[in-house]
Motif scaffolding. Structure first.
Motif, PDB file in Angstrom:
ATOM      1  N   UNK A  46       0.815  -0.861  -0.062  1.00  0.00           N
ATOM      2  CA  UNK A  46      -0.379  -0.314  -0.151  1.00  0.00           C
ATOM      3  C   UNK A  46       0.766   1.172   0.105  1.00  0.00           C
ATOM      4  N   UNK A  47       1.860   1.292   0.956  1.00  0.00           N
ATOM      5  CA  UNK A  47       3.086   2.635   0.773  1.00  0.00           C
ATOM      6  C   UNK A  47       3.172   3.007  -0.538  1.00  0.00           C
ATOM      7  N   UNK A  48       3.725   1.825  -1.105  1.00  0.00           N
ATOM      8  CA  UNK A  48       4.800   1.879  -2.978  1.00  0.00           C
ATOM      9  C   UNK A  48       3.614   2.575  -2.887  1.00  0.00           C
ATOM     10  N   UNK A  49       2.507   1.836  -3.974  1.00  0.00           N
ATOM     11  CA  UNK A  49       1.426   2.295  -4.358  1.00  0.00           C
ATOM     12  C   UNK A  49       1.081   3.757  -4.360  1.00  0.00           C
ATOM     13  N   UNK A  50       1.194   4.379  -3.197  1.00  0.00           N
ATOM     14  CA  UNK A  50      -0.007   5.493  -2.647  1.00  0.00           C
ATOM     15  C   UNK A  50       1.312   6.277  -2.396  1.00  0.00           C
ATOM     16  N   UNK A  51       2.214   6.144  -2.247  1.00  0.00           N
ATOM     17  CA  UNK A  51       3.649   7.704  -2.338  1.00  0.00           C
ATOM     18  C   UNK A  51       4.506   7.126  -3.195  1.00  0.00           C
ATOM     19  N   UNK A  52       4.053   8.401  -4.062  1.00  0.00           N
ATOM     20  CA  UNK A  52       4.997   8.610  -5.321  1.00  0.00           C
ATOM     21  C   UNK A  52       6.878   8.670  -5.051  1.00  0.00           C
ATOM     22  N   UNK A  53       7.514   8.509  -3.932  1.00  0.00           N
ATOM     23  CA  UNK A  53       8.720   8.861  -3.830  1.00  0.00           C
ATOM     24  C   UNK A  53       9.016   7.476  -3.428  1.00  0.00           C
TER      25      UNK A  53
END
Length: 313
Positions: A46-53
């Motif tokens: 989830x973090x990887x898919x939602x955070x563009x950084x």
């Protein structure tokens, strides 16, 4: 003989042959670990898919590692939990081979993904100016696709070699899932070819990637020592140390299971090693990355702050 060969259409997984109270305790404990595995790796995805950084090659590979870990758990743990409460519940022959195929696919794919991730860190630290050119998105997709394809094809080879064998009894597998070596023990024919193929596959998929990982991180270590910036040295060491923890846990347990002499490991001890390999390792991976990786922790803080602001509005 032909009649007997067609009689084995299902297997019984013996699992952990302990008392009922211990089975109930293990059911609760493993259910907790299973939930932590799904939640931890799901959080990473989830973090990887939602955070563009985090839309970088390193986290692209990490997202596939999380997918593999979720698949590991979903392939073996539910059946193990069922067997703890219902030890006599059988698994069909087709279901058993499907479980074997999926387990091998995910295991072989993870070996290759860990090698790819070590190469990614090597390029990032030792050749930072050429990183974007070497680790292009097209190259990343190719490396990931190749890892999944090789893992699936090699697993298919193992399953096809099992299908040629007759199974005429007994039908009890002394394991908590359909692990390939335990299944081969029930065959009524010579399994030497299967064991040779397993050993050769281990040489290429375990020893080969492990050597690549060790070479990559030895080069990385020398490069980190030469970094003049204290902050840069700390960031590089933090990222690579988390990768080395995962590599050590995975390759260490895998090599002990498939390449060490079996006489050194009684069957009950092998079950514990496989439990670490198939349940604890997928659960620990997101913890290692989230606790030791500053970028993941910062992404989690940003997501929590964003959620808090949205609730206030």
């Amino acid at each position: 003989m032909e009649k007997n060969q067609t009689m084995v259409i299902e297997f019984i997984l013996l699992g952990f042959r302990l008392g009922l109270k211990i089975h109930i305790f293990l059911f609760g404990l493993f259910s907790l670990f299973y939930a932590c595995t799904l939640l931890g790796n799901g959080l990473i995805l989830g973090l990887i898919s939602l955070d563009s950084r985090l839309h970088t090659p390193m986290y692209f590979f990490l997202s596939h590692l999380a997918i593999v870990d979720i698949a590991y758990a979903c392939n073996t743990v539910p059946q193990m939990l069922v067997n703890l409460l219902k030890p006599d519940k059988p698994i069909s022959f087709a279901g058993c081979l499907t479980q074997t195929f999926l387990f091998l696919t995910f295991a072989l794919t993870e070996c290759l993904l860990l090698a790819v991730m070590s190469y990614d860190r090597y390029v990032a630290i030792c050749h930072p100016l050429r990183y974007s050119a070497i680790m292009s998105w097209r190259g990343c997709f190719t490396l990931v696709t190749t890892s999944w394809a090789c893992g699936s094809l090699l697993a298919l080879v193992h399953v096809v070699l099992i299908l040629r064998l007759p199974f005429c009894g007994p039908h009890e597998i002394n394991h908590f899932f359909c692990e390939i070596l335990s299944v081969l023990k029930l065959a009524c024919a010579d399994t030497q070819l299967n064991k040779v193929v397993i050993f050769v596959a281990c040489m290429f998929i375990l020893v080969g990637p492990l050597c690549l990982v060790l070479v990559s991180y030895s080069r990385i270590l020398f490069a980190i020592v030469r970094i003049q910036s204290g902050e840069g040295r700390r960031k590089a060491f933090s990222t690579c140390s988390s990768h080395l923890c995962v590599v050590g846990l995975f390759f260490g347990s895998a090599i002990v299971m498939y390449m060490a002499p079996k006489s050194c490991h009684p069957e009950e001890q092998q079950k514990i090693l496989f439990l670490f390999y198939s349940l604890f390792n997928p659960m620990l991976n997101p913890l290692i990355y989230s606790l030791r990786n500053a970028e993941v922790k910062n992404a989690l803080r940003r997501a929590m702050c964003k959620e808090g602001h949205s609730q206030l509005e």
